[in-house]
Design a protein around this motif. Structure first.
Motif, PDB file in Angstrom:
ATOM      1  N   ILE A   5     -22.212  20.717 -34.181  1.00 11.81           N
ATOM      2  CA  ILE A   5     -22.028  19.234 -34.353  1.00 11.81           C
ATOM      3  C   ILE A   5     -20.601  18.878 -34.414  1.00 11.81           C
ATOM      4  O   ILE A   5     -20.344  17.846 -33.475  1.00 11.81           O
ATOM      5  CB  ILE A   5     -22.714  18.674 -35.672  1.00 11.81           C
ATOM      6  N   GLU A  53     -37.317  19.727 -25.053  1.00 14.78           N
ATOM      7  CA  GLU A  53     -37.446  18.682 -26.093  1.00 14.78           C
ATOM      8  C   GLU A  53     -37.289  17.247 -25.949  1.00 14.78           C
ATOM      9  O   GLU A  53     -37.557  16.501 -26.813  1.00 14.78           O
ATOM     10  CB  GLU A  53     -36.142  19.194 -26.939  1.00 14.78           C
ATOM     11  N   GLY A  54     -37.399  16.878 -24.558  1.00 16.31           N
ATOM     12  CA  GLY A  54     -37.395  15.506 -24.174  1.00 16.31           C
ATOM     13  C   GLY A  54     -35.908  15.062 -24.414  1.00 16.31           C
ATOM     14  O   GLY A  54     -35.831  13.809 -24.353  1.00 16.31           O
ATOM     15  N   SER A  55     -34.810  15.793 -24.797  1.00 16.85           N
ATOM     16  CA  SER A  55     -33.742  15.229 -25.415  1.00 16.85           C
ATOM     17  C   SER A  55     -32.647  15.083 -24.150  1.00 16.85           C
ATOM     18  O   SER A  55     -31.519  14.735 -24.546  1.00 16.85           O
ATOM     19  CB  SER A  55     -33.272  16.001 -26.435  1.00 16.85           C
ATOM     20  N   CYS A  70     -29.253   7.302 -26.270  1.00 13.83           N
ATOM     21  CA  CYS A  70     -30.684   7.328 -26.451  1.00 13.83           C
ATOM     22  C   CYS A  70     -31.262   8.251 -27.481  1.00 13.83           C
ATOM     23  O   CYS A  70     -32.234   7.659 -28.171  1.00 13.83           O
ATOM     24  CB  CYS A  70     -31.177   7.835 -25.194  1.00 13.83           C
ATOM     25  N   THR A  71     -30.880   9.402 -27.675  1.00 18.84           N
ATOM     26  CA  THR A  71     -31.721  10.355 -28.188  1.00 18.84           C
ATOM     27  C   THR A  71     -31.603  10.561 -29.913  1.00 18.84           C
ATOM     28  O   THR A  71     -32.410  11.093 -30.438  1.00 18.84           O
ATOM     29  CB  THR A  71     -31.343  11.664 -27.768  1.00 18.84           C
ATOM     30  N   GLY A  72     -30.645   9.959 -30.289  1.00 16.29           N
ATOM     31  CA  GLY A  72     -30.092  10.382 -31.763  1.00 16.29           C
ATOM     32  C   GLY A  72     -29.822  11.823 -32.048  1.00 16.29           C
ATOM     33  O   GLY A  72     -29.648  11.812 -33.198  1.00 16.29           O
ATOM     34  N   TYR A  73     -29.377  12.260 -31.230  1.00 15.72           N
ATOM     35  CA  TYR A  73     -28.804  13.747 -31.345  1.00 15.72           C
ATOM     36  C   TYR A  73     -29.747  14.940 -31.819  1.00 15.72           C
ATOM     37  O   TYR A  73     -29.532  15.888 -31.588  1.00 15.72           O
ATOM     38  CB  TYR A  73     -27.584  13.579 -31.946  1.00 15.72           C
ATOM     39  N   MET A  74     -30.699  14.430 -32.689  1.00 17.95           N
ATOM     40  CA  MET A  74     -31.586  15.590 -33.231  1.00 17.95           C
ATOM     41  C   MET A  74     -32.266  16.411 -32.315  1.00 17.95           C
ATOM     42  O   MET A  74     -31.922  17.850 -32.371  1.00 17.95           O
ATOM     43  CB  MET A  74     -32.530  14.963 -34.403  1.00 17.95           C
ATOM     44  N   GLY A  75     -32.667  15.930 -31.302  1.00 15.90           N
ATOM     45  CA  GLY A  75     -33.319  16.658 -30.423  1.00 15.90           C
ATOM     46  C   GLY A  75     -32.382  17.624 -29.554  1.00 15.90           C
ATOM     47  O   GLY A  75     -32.735  18.720 -29.083  1.00 15.90           O
ATOM     48  N   GLN A  76     -31.223  17.003 -29.350  1.00 12.71           N
ATOM     49  CA  GLN A  76     -30.303  17.864 -28.638  1.00 12.71           C
ATOM     50  C   GLN A  76     -29.733  18.822 -29.624  1.00 12.71           C
ATOM     51  O   GLN A  76     -29.441  20.111 -28.957  1.00 12.71           O
ATOM     52  CB  GLN A  76     -28.980  17.123 -28.342  1.00 12.71           C
ATOM     53  N   CYS A  90     -24.195   9.922 -26.882  1.00 10.95           N
ATOM     54  CA  CYS A  90     -25.317   9.812 -26.504  1.00 10.95           C
ATOM     55  C   CYS A  90     -25.850   8.503 -27.122  1.00 10.95           C
ATOM     56  O   CYS A  90     -25.916   8.570 -28.365  1.00 10.95           O
ATOM     57  CB  CYS A  90     -26.356  10.847 -26.676  1.00 10.95           C
ATOM     58  N   ALA A 100     -31.335   6.086 -34.800  1.00  8.33           N
ATOM     59  CA  ALA A 100     -29.958   5.989 -34.612  1.00  8.33           C
ATOM     60  C   ALA A 100     -29.410   4.929 -34.414  1.00  8.33           C
ATOM     61  O   ALA A 100     -28.355   4.361 -35.052  1.00  8.33           O
ATOM     62  CB  ALA A 100     -29.560   7.441 -33.539  1.00  8.33           C
ATOM     63  N   ARG A 145     -31.488  20.614 -31.600  1.00 12.87           N
ATOM     64  CA  ARG A 145     -32.694  21.670 -31.715  1.00 12.87           C
ATOM     65  C   ARG A 145     -32.594  22.233 -30.305  1.00 12.87           C
ATOM     66  O   ARG A 145     -32.746  23.603 -30.213  1.00 12.87           O
ATOM     67  CB  ARG A 145     -34.265  20.576 -31.552  1.00 12.87           C
ATOM     68  N   ILE A 155     -38.562  11.751 -29.671  1.00  8.04           N
ATOM     69  CA  ILE A 155     -37.200  11.688 -29.090  1.00  8.04           C
ATOM     70  C   ILE A 155     -36.879   9.892 -29.292  1.00  8.04           C
ATOM     71  O   ILE A 155     -35.823   9.373 -29.551  1.00  8.04           O
ATOM     72  CB  ILE A 155     -36.832  11.953 -27.739  1.00  8.04           C
TER      73      ILE A 155
END
Lengths: 149, 763
Positions: free
Chosen positions: A122, A90-92, A132-138, A130, B665, A140, B658
């Motif tokens: 969640i 996911e690149g996350s 960097c990622t904004g959590y959405m990718g994590q 985190c 965010a 997923r 990402i």
């Protein structure tokens, strides 16, 4: 003083200072996956398992771990790699600095929650910050890893 | 070039360092430090503004295990800037490693190096300092002409005129006007104006600042640092420590995030100084408190805007006046200031007059510095809030106002000096965003059954791709003796994934799998020059350099291959790790490598490229927020955020997504939660994650990203940039949504429940 620990299934006897924290003890013995980032139990980066439960090693005194079983990501490398493969697809992981603590908590969650909802995931992981990622990718990645929709 | 049939570019490939960093491998600065390194700690000023009258280190030096203690008396007297910018830096040379005058609570007073942390801290307590305490400048709106002058020193200087007037506390000023704004505003049928206060924001990267220094086998200073700008750090250290740059080597390992913070050399000089004095390895690690309160933040600003339009909603005049708080030192002060205008005025090009003026002022607070968005964030907040207000006054849908006014391909804008826009899909981004958020059904708001209201809001933004005429990137590429390739680059991956996308581009051009290319970057001894990871540069500039170098090397390989195969170069092609003739005869890359590298009189096949541009093509985002506001408490919940991005060609869809999600965010944090706060005497009150809240998993709601790709003719494979532009839309879009929900305009970020609630009482 001396403490006896089982670190990643290996019995060790280590000398520690009375005011030493577990994160520092682990790092000083070469377990460099353990990261510190807040010193106030806010960020989750230093998460390791004590007796198979996630614990913040930056605010755990090493002497408190005496006689206990400690697990870091080095001790669960196979499971960690399985999840990391999904996370990185996911690149996350992005900068990766929060990964060791995050991965440890995801693996702990996997053992604890059965077929969790987004909300439960969640909530379980909310202490792992985190930037960097904004959590959405994590999210997923975690769902793919757990095989939940 | 386009993406059809491509094997690497356009694919969501895993980062080449992904598995290592996701599983906790020891690849960050501190993991690489020698265990015998001295621990460096800093004694800091308790006063916001003071002069050191006496400093006595004699008792502290006697503590066993203390190796050295340095004060302002021990450091070179040559001023420099910590801003990581290309030489000649626009930022004022207003720093010494340690200064007799301390300019904010936390400013450095003494450097202590000891065998371990405990010893260093014990010694720190024994340093006796007496101060003459001065009246500090704490309110940036009172800085101009304040009785206290933050930088009274004679030797403060600039590389060129940035409008610095130190007696006035002005670090830099900027003035630009095209047309006559006042006259044009008179002709407008609708004029809106307002004042906005985007706050200081902390980068809060997960890996705090850290560096490890040592001397190598030739006596050179080796600095391993968590930095975005290794080459700038080398030059900076050379000046600060008064060494030839050739005596400094900077190595950037994996970095745990930067967001612009690590574009300022906050601590390398302290460890470097210790290593030079003692000859011993040294490491310095800022804890979270120091990271919050002794490095840099986003510039807090006050922006006064006026926008005028005709009855049709065509924007004819824009006036922006900025006051920027640069804090105690001027790192990035002039450039962040000018970028406020540079990255907002080109959005709307039907204007007949625009004016952008501003001052960056010194105050006795922690310095501001580079932060993702770099002025565009603050400018976007002010301008987009104003345009939303304009739409309301015109009685028009805010998306329609945008669609009527935005710049199109082939057009220029008033301050654009005739440069034509090469690519934009902003129109499509707006349309797509409307569709995804459900704009038609949801705009402006709807009441729910309880006391809550749901509403939507929007904003658009742009950034640049590299710095026109200044930014540059160099790469070197070679065919190794075994048929594999090495790509040397100065680019600085800080988690963003540029090591991977640059390898993707090389792989695409060379027609070899990515794992046949060794990507080596971040070491000033081996890499060719690159300014580093900032200004949304790397994909666009370093990417183009990679394409150039790869094309050159490929033609050299084909030439050699044709020669060995006894045909002309027109009759060969690269395929499956071989050079092949049309007749089907082939020679492997490994064989070609062997024949060119080994033996006498041979020449290893290498190529290099340096790339810079005289333009900086803008990427765009249209951002849409849906919020739910509790009318009883003023609490704002973000329900949905849609960002539609034009970054040109998407080189790696997974990594681009990402980047976008993470940027949104960070923008959400700025909109709703984050603020650097000082107490009445200038001490930072928000110096831990307990006081300074960054969004956690529960705070971001649902963030959805879509791409509307354009093709930028000047970019590698049509790419522009993505790193910064994605951070800009949440503050104005969420402010808009909150206004549409409850009629309260929050112009002073962040949007706290208290502000919303108090605002509602005043309606």
């Amino acid at each position: 003083m001396q403490i006896t620990l089982t670190i990643n299934d290996k019995l060790v006897i280590w000398d520690v200072e009375k005011d030493e924290i577990l994160a520092d003890t682990l790092r000083s013995h070469g377990l460099l996956s353990v990261k510190k980032a807040c010193e106030t139990s806010c960020c989750g980066l230093c998460t390791v398992w004590v007796e198979d439960k996630s614990v913040l090693s930056c605010t755990t005194l090493s002497v408190r771990a005496h006689g206990k079983k400690i697990t870091t990501i080095e001790g669960v490398s196979k499971d960690a790699e399985d999840f990391a493969r999904v996370l990185t697809a996911e690149g996350s992981e992005q900068c990766g600095f929060c990964s060791p603590g995050f991965v440890m908590n995801v693996l702990a969650m996997k053992k604890e929650l059965v077929n969790p909802s987004d909300k439960e995931i969640i909530h379980y992981l909310t202490g792992n910050l985190c930037r960097c990622t904004g959590y959405m990718g994590q999210l997923r990645a975690v769902k793919t890893y757990l095989g939940v929709q | 070039m386009n993406k059809v049939g491509m094997k690497s570019v356009g694919h969501g490939i895993r980062k080449i360092d992904g598995m290592a960093i996701a599983t906790g491998k020891p690849v960050y600065t501190l993991d690489l430090a020698m265990s015998n390194a001295l621990v460096v700690k800093i004694l800091r000023s308790p006063h916001a503004f003071a002069k050191i009258t006496t400093i006595d280190t004699s008792t502290a030096e006697k503590v066993e295990g203390v190796e050295c203690i340095l004060t302002f008396k021990d450091v070179p007297k040559e001023r420099f800037t910590l801003a990581g910018q290309s030489y000649p830096e626009p930022s004022p040379y207003d720093r010494l490693i340690l200064d007799e005058i301390v300019r904010y609570v936390g400013d450095e007073v003494a450097i202590i190096a000891a065998v371990d942390e405990k010893t260093a801290l014990q010694a720190m307590k024994k340093i006796k300092v007496e101060y003459e305490v001065w009246e500090p400048v704490l309110d940036f709106e009172q800085a101009l002409g304040h009785a206290s002058v933050v930088h009274p020193e004679e030797d403060l200087h600039c590389n060129f005129d940035i409008g610095l007037q130190k007696e006035q506390n002005i670090a830099s000023s900027y003035n630009e006007e095209v047309g006559d704004v006042e006259e044009e505003l008179k002709r407008c049928s609708v004029i809106v104006e307002d004042v906005y206060y985007p706050q200081a924001q902390a980068h809060a990267m997960m890996e705090t600042y850290r560096a490890f220094t040592s001397l190598d086998h030739t006596g050179r200073l080796v600095v391993v640092s968590s930095t975005q700008v290794p080459f700038h750090i080398r030059r900076q250290l050379a000046r600060a420590l008064q060494l030839p740059a050739s005596k400094v080597r900077v190595i950037k390992p994996r970095i745990g995030g930067g967001f612009g913070g690590k574009q300022t050399g906050s601590l390398e000089a302290f460890a470097g100084m210790v290593t030079l004095k003692t000859g011993k390895p040294a490491m310095i690690i800022y804890d979270r408190k120091e990271t919050f309160s002794c490095t840099t933040s986003r510039h807090a600003m006050r922006l006064k805007t006026r926008v005028g339009a005709d009855q049709e909603g065509i924007i004819r005049a824009i006036d922006i006046q900025v006051l920027s708080d640069t804090g105690a030192y001027g790192e990035h002060a002039p450039t962040v200031l000018s970028c406020v205008g540079h990255y907002t005025l080109p959005l709307y090009n039907k204007t007949r007059a625009v004016r952008f003026t501003g001052n960056a002022v010194y105050t006795n607070k922690m310095p501001a510095g580079a932060f993702r968005g770099y002025g565009a964030t603050q400018g976007t907040f002010a301008l987009e809030c104003t345009v939303n207000k304009l739409a309301e006054k015109l009685g028009m849908d805010p998306t329609e106002v945008r669609l009527k006014n935005i710049s199109k391909v082939g057009e220029t804008f008033l301050t654009g000096q005739g440069v034509l826009l090469g690519s934009t899909t902003l129109e499509r981004c707006i349309e797509k965003g409307k569709e995804l958020i459900g704009w038609k059904e949801k705009f402006p708001s709807r009441k729910l059954e309880n006391s809550k209201v749901r509403a939507v809001g929007m904003a658009i933004t742009m950034q640049g791709s590299g710095i026109a005429n200044i930014g540059t990137a160099s790469v070197e590429l070679r065919l190794n003796d075994d048929g594999y390739f090495t790509l040397l680059s100065g680019a600085t991956d800080m988690g963003t994934g540029c090591d991977t996308i640059l390898t993707q581009m090389a792989s695409e051009v060379l027609e070899v799998p990515m794992n046949h290319i060794i990507f080596n970057a971040g070491d000033t001894d081996t890499a060719p020059y690159d300014p580093g990871s900032y200004a949304s540069s790397t994909t666009y500039l370093a990417g183009a350099a990679v394409v150039k170098a790869a094309e050159e090397l490929k033609s050299k390989i084909l030439e050699q291959g044709a020669k060995f195969l006894g045909v002309s170069v027109q009759d060969v092609e690269m395929e499956g790790l071989t050079v092949r003739t049309l007749a089907g005869e082939e020679m492997s890359l490994a064989k070609i490598a062997e024949l060119t590298v080994l033996g006498t009189g041979k020449l290893q096949l290498v190529s290099s490229a340096t790339h810079g541009m005289d333009i900086s093509p803008p990427p765009y985002v249209a951002g849409f927020a849906e919020v739910e506001v509790d009318q009883e408490t003023g609490k704002v919940e973000l329900i949905d955020y849609v960002a539609v991005v034009d970054c040109g060609t998407v080189i790696n869809p997974k990594l681009a997504r990402i980047q976008a999600e993470g940027g949104i965010a960070q923008g959400i944090g700025m909109a709703l939660y984050e603020e650097v706060i000082y107490n009445a005497v200038g001490k930072m009150a928000s110096n831990s994650f307990m006081q300074y809240k960054i969004p956690c998993r529960k705070d971001v709601g649902k963030v959805r990203i879509a791409f509307e790709e354009s093709f930028e003719p000047s970019g590698p494979f049509g790419a522009k940039s993505i790193g910064e532009v994605v951070a800009n839309t949440p503050p104005p879009a969420i402010v808009h949504a909150v206004y549409n929900a409850v009629g309260v305009r929050v112009n002073h970020l962040p949007i706290t429940p208290e502000k919303v609630f108090v605002g509602m009482q005043k309606l």
